[in-house]
Motif scaffolding. Structure first.
Motif, PDB file in Angstrom:
ATOM      1  N   ALA A 107       1.077  -1.313   0.023  1.00  0.00           N
ATOM      2  CA  ALA A 107       0.354  -0.177   0.190  1.00  0.00           C
ATOM      3  C   ALA A 107       1.171   1.090   0.157  1.00  0.00           C
ATOM      4  O   ALA A 107       2.014   1.357   0.790  1.00  0.00           O
ATOM      5  CB  ALA A 107      -0.803   0.174   1.181  1.00  0.00           C
ATOM      6  N   LEU A 108       0.835   2.730  -1.081  1.00  0.00           N
ATOM      7  CA  LEU A 108       1.223   3.514  -1.405  1.00  0.00           C
ATOM      8  C   LEU A 108       1.095   4.355   0.132  1.00  0.00           C
ATOM      9  O   LEU A 108       2.768   4.563   0.643  1.00  0.00           O
ATOM     10  CB  LEU A 108       0.665   4.252  -2.141  1.00  0.00           C
ATOM     11  CG  LEU A 108       1.431   5.643  -2.753  1.00  0.00           C
ATOM     12  CD1 LEU A 108       2.429   5.581  -2.745  1.00  0.00           C
ATOM     13  CD2 LEU A 108       0.684   6.344  -3.539  1.00  0.00           C
ATOM     14  N   ARG A 109       0.498   4.198   0.458  1.00  0.00           N
ATOM     15  CA  ARG A 109       0.510   5.262   2.586  1.00  0.00           C
ATOM     16  C   ARG A 109       1.718   4.626   3.007  1.00  0.00           C
ATOM     17  O   ARG A 109       2.281   5.124   3.378  1.00  0.00           O
ATOM     18  CB  ARG A 109      -0.752   5.491   2.461  1.00  0.00           C
ATOM     19  CG  ARG A 109      -1.088   6.275   4.140  1.00  0.00           C
ATOM     20  CD  ARG A 109      -2.262   6.727   4.102  1.00  0.00           C
ATOM     21  NE  ARG A 109      -2.584   7.425   5.377  1.00  0.00           N
ATOM     22  CZ  ARG A 109      -2.596   6.990   6.586  1.00  0.00           C
ATOM     23  NH1 ARG A 109      -2.534   5.626   7.471  1.00  0.00           N
ATOM     24  NH2 ARG A 109      -2.469   7.591   8.220  1.00  0.00           N
ATOM     25  N   ASP A 110       0.720   3.301   3.353  1.00  0.00           N
ATOM     26  CA  ASP A 110       1.876   2.451   4.980  1.00  0.00           C
ATOM     27  C   ASP A 110       3.189   2.751   4.508  1.00  0.00           C
ATOM     28  O   ASP A 110       4.271   2.676   4.925  1.00  0.00           O
ATOM     29  CB  ASP A 110       1.219   1.325   4.868  1.00  0.00           C
ATOM     30  CG  ASP A 110      -0.207   1.113   5.289  1.00  0.00           C
ATOM     31  OD1 ASP A 110      -0.481   1.759   5.647  1.00  0.00           O
ATOM     32  OD2 ASP A 110      -0.408   0.299   4.728  1.00  0.00           O
ATOM     33  N   ASP A 111       3.541   2.373   2.979  1.00  0.00           N
ATOM     34  CA  ASP A 111       5.024   2.255   2.257  1.00  0.00           C
ATOM     35  C   ASP A 111       5.299   3.528   2.978  1.00  0.00           C
ATOM     36  O   ASP A 111       7.233   3.938   3.342  1.00  0.00           O
ATOM     37  CB  ASP A 111       5.006   2.293   0.969  1.00  0.00           C
ATOM     38  CG  ASP A 111       5.501   0.417   1.125  1.00  0.00           C
ATOM     39  OD1 ASP A 111       4.812   0.118   1.606  1.00  0.00           O
ATOM     40  OD2 ASP A 111       5.219   0.482  -0.550  1.00  0.00           O
ATOM     41  N   ALA A 112       5.200   4.770   2.602  1.00  0.00           N
ATOM     42  CA  ALA A 112       5.740   6.163   2.957  1.00  0.00           C
ATOM     43  C   ALA A 112       5.128   5.887   4.084  1.00  0.00           C
ATOM     44  O   ALA A 112       7.099   6.703   4.572  1.00  0.00           O
ATOM     45  CB  ALA A 112       4.469   6.934   2.184  1.00  0.00           C
ATOM     46  N   LEU A 113       5.115   5.861   5.193  1.00  0.00           N
ATOM     47  CA  LEU A 113       4.838   6.183   6.373  1.00  0.00           C
ATOM     48  C   LEU A 113       5.731   5.424   7.179  1.00  0.00           C
ATOM     49  O   LEU A 113       6.682   5.796   7.878  1.00  0.00           O
ATOM     50  CB  LEU A 113       3.115   6.182   7.335  1.00  0.00           C
ATOM     51  CG  LEU A 113       2.260   7.184   7.000  1.00  0.00           C
ATOM     52  CD1 LEU A 113       1.290   6.411   7.173  1.00  0.00           C
ATOM     53  CD2 LEU A 113       2.116   8.023   7.476  1.00  0.00           C
TER      54      LEU A 113
END
Length: 236
Positions: free
Chosen positions: A97-103
């Motif tokens: 998931a994009l958001r989880d990778d970024a966080l």
């Protein structure tokens, strides 16, 4: 990497005239190079760039200046090699998931970079002044010495495109790498670890809207109705 708590033993000269610590065997190749770079990091951490001299590093490593000059003819070469050895890669999560990778990446960066960035902002101030450069140029120079030239957020975005989370359109590097730039800014401004709340704001309120992610989460649902509409900003 933390500075050593004790200094190297006083060096003595061997048959070749090079100095080396008491009780150590003659070092060669990678073992010698690593010992020199470890000593160079200690000198930089303790004395900053003004004290980062061939003489100081050679004395701390228990070797001679010609050994250093043969490997790193310029002082900047020695500095970049020292920082490259100490600048350990940050793990890039692959959660699907994009958001989880970024966080996840920003939290990893907070754990692995806060001390080093704050230390460098103080100890390399004279280097930046003398060379007329800043962190951006230093980062580019370090990246040029590493095998993987792709930035962590370029990797994160490429994975999201491959999964179909993001459209495959051109994106400015400044937009792609914005989260880490904002994290580094906060580290330098506060000289302390960035809070989880700030990390979430960087991703949810700044970065995801710029990428045109529909329904970007913002942590607190009560704030969502007050966010501006950046949906037209993707890829431009």
């Amino acid at each position: 990497m933390n500075p050593k708590s004790e200094r190297e033993p006083e060096p003595k000269r061997g048959a070749s005239g090079a100095v080396r610590p008491v009780g150590t065997s003659r070092r060669r190749g990678l073992a010698l190079e690593n010992a020199i770079l470890d000593a160079a990091w200690d000198v930089l951490a303790e004395h900053g760039y003004p004290g980062f001299t061939y003489e100081s590093v050679a004395a701390r490593a228990g070797t001679s200046r010609p050994v250093l000059y043969r490997r790193w003819p310029r002082r900047e070469d020695l500095l970049l090699a020292t920082l490259t050895r100490s600048w350990q890669p940050i793990e890039v999560p692959d959660t699907g998931a994009l958001r989880d990778d970024a966080l996840g990446f920003l939290r990893n960066a907070r754990a692995g970079r806060t001390h080093m960035i704050t230390m460098m902002s103080v100890q390399l101030a004279d280097y930046f002044r003398d060379t007329g450069t800043g962190f951006a140029e230093l980062r580019d120079a370090l990246l040029a010495l590493t095998p993987n030239r792709e930035s962590p957020f370029e990797t994160i975005v490429a994975r999201a495109v491959a999964r179909g989370e993001l459209p495959d359109v051109p994106r400015p590097p400044r937009v792609v790498n914005l989260p880490f730039d904002l994290l580094r800014h906060d580290m330098l401004m506060t000289m302390r670890p960035v809070s989880d709340e700030s990390i979430t704001e960087i991703v949810d309120e700044a970065w995801l809207p710029l990428l045109g992610v529909a329904g970007a989460r913002v942590g607190a649902s009560a704030r969502q109705d007050h966010l501006p509409d950046f949906s037209q900003c993707s890829g431009t």
